[in-house]
Design an enzyme around this catalytic site. Structure first.
Site, PDB file in Angstrom:
ATOM      1  CD  GLU A  47     -18.061 -28.785 -31.586  1.00  0.00           C
ATOM      2  OE1 GLU A  47     -17.985 -29.068 -30.456  1.00  0.00           O
ATOM      3  OE2 GLU A  47     -17.475 -28.195 -32.120  1.00  0.00           O
ATOM      4  CB  SER A  48     -20.260 -24.557 -33.599  1.00  0.00           C
ATOM      5  OG  SER A  48     -18.386 -24.437 -32.887  1.00  0.00           O
ATOM      6  CB  CYS A  77     -23.189 -23.124 -25.531  1.00  0.00           C
ATOM      7  SG  CYS A  77     -21.480 -23.664 -24.943  1.00  0.00           S
ATOM      8  NE  ARG A 104     -15.667 -23.864 -31.732  1.00  0.00           N
ATOM      9  CZ  ARG A 104     -15.338 -25.042 -32.337  1.00  0.00           C
ATOM     10  NH1 ARG A 104     -14.498 -24.822 -33.413  1.00  0.00           N
ATOM     11  NH2 ARG A 104     -15.708 -26.298 -32.005  1.00  0.00           N
ATOM     12  NE  ARG A 134     -14.438 -29.146 -25.286  1.00  0.00           N
ATOM     13  CZ  ARG A 134     -14.361 -29.878 -26.161  1.00  0.00           C
ATOM     14  NH1 ARG A 134     -15.689 -29.511 -27.015  1.00  0.00           N
ATOM     15  NH2 ARG A 134     -13.392 -28.902 -26.952  1.00  0.00           N
ATOM     16  CG  HIS A 172     -25.750 -25.408 -21.572  1.00  0.00           C
ATOM     17  ND1 HIS A 172     -26.234 -25.875 -22.933  1.00  0.00           N
ATOM     18  CD2 HIS A 172     -23.952 -24.777 -22.957  1.00  0.00           C
ATOM     19  CE1 HIS A 172     -24.752 -26.217 -23.623  1.00  0.00           C
ATOM     20  NE2 HIS A 172     -23.642 -25.902 -23.237  1.00  0.00           N
ATOM     21  CD  GLU A 174     -29.262 -25.698 -22.653  1.00  0.00           C
ATOM     22  OE1 GLU A 174     -29.427 -24.170 -22.423  1.00  0.00           O
ATOM     23  OE2 GLU A 174     -28.690 -26.308 -22.961  1.00  0.00           O
TER      24      GLU A 174
HETATM   25  N1  GLN Z   1     -17.214 -26.536 -27.639  1.00  0.00           N
HETATM   26  C1  GLN Z   1     -18.244 -26.362 -28.001  1.00  0.00           C
HETATM   27  C2  GLN Z   1     -18.369 -25.555 -29.856  1.00  0.00           C
HETATM   28  O1  GLN Z   1     -17.500 -25.373 -30.360  1.00  0.00           O
HETATM   29  C3  GLN Z   1     -19.285 -25.585 -27.562  1.00  0.00           C
HETATM   30  C4  GLN Z   1     -19.949 -25.878 -26.250  1.00  0.00           C
HETATM   31  C5  GLN Z   1     -21.189 -26.227 -26.107  1.00  0.00           C
HETATM   32  O2  GLN Z   1     -22.022 -25.806 -26.342  1.00  0.00           O
HETATM   33  N2  GLN Z   1     -21.577 -26.188 -24.379  1.00  0.00           N
HETATM   34  O3  GLN Z   1     -19.077 -25.831 -30.716  1.00  0.00           O
END
Ligand code: GLN
Length: 193
Positions: A47-48, A77, A104, A134, A172, A174
């Protein structure tokens, strides 16, 4: 070769495992001092907003920017969002390194998460099985600044970019067993060193 993984929140353990698979040593980064002696850095998905908040709390924002100025960094991501210079109207701490605009959570609720086979420039063999959670979408790239698109969805949406010694992917890598992108990044680190 020692590659750090920003370990504030998100999928950092999985990245470390993948690095081991391609013969690089991984190291968790939580404090500015942990950046010493690293040859490259991965900023994981997660989650950024949380990553930005914690990085600010731990005094990591400027040290991370200094690191990125000289050394290879790969954002996946949330990490891609963190690396971008432009994230539209969102207000949150970002490093602002790459000349890309990122949207995002671009895929909306109904397809929050999906998987897609991707052809990625620089990778040989079968399409890369990409997992999007997401995920962000790259909405603009500054080609004059040297940004190169390396992966697109079928509809043309940009999900992978390179610029100078930076790499960013919306998905992702990983979370699969395909270590080709980790090998590619390791190669970027090797040639920068
Ligand atoms: N939706 C997340 C964000 O805004 C990113 C999602 C993710 O890293 N899988 O940071």
């Amino acid at each position: 070769m020692k590659i750090g993984v920003l370990a504030l929140q998100g999928a950092f353990i999985e990245h470390e495992k993948m690095l081991r698979q391609v013969g690089a040593e991984g190291a968790q980064v939580r404090l500015p001092a942990h950046l010493a002696n690293l040859d490259g850095l991965i900023i994981p998905g997660g989650e950024s907003t949380t990553i930005g908040k914690l990085a600010t709390t731990y005094g990591l924002m400027d040290p991370l920017r200094d690191f990125a100025a000289h050394k290879p960094v790969w954002g996946t991501c949330a990490g891609m969002i963190f690396l971008a210079k432009d994230i539209g109207h969102d207000r949150q701490p970002i490093l602002g390194v790459m000349d890309i605009q990122v949207n995002r959570n671009a895929f909306g609720r109904q397809i929050d998460s999906f998987e897609a086979p991707l052809a990625i420039a620089g990778l040989e063999g079968a399409p890369f099985h990409a997992v999007f959670i997401r995920a962000p979408l790259v909405t603009e790239v500054d080609e004059a600044a040297g940004v190169q698109v390396i992966a697109r969805l079928e509809d043309g949406g940009i999900v992978g970019v390179r610029q100078k010694h930076w790499l960013a992917t919306s998905f992702h890598p990983e979370l699969t067993h395909d270590a080709r992108l980790h090998a590619l990044f390791t190669e970027m680190v090797r040639s920068a060193g």
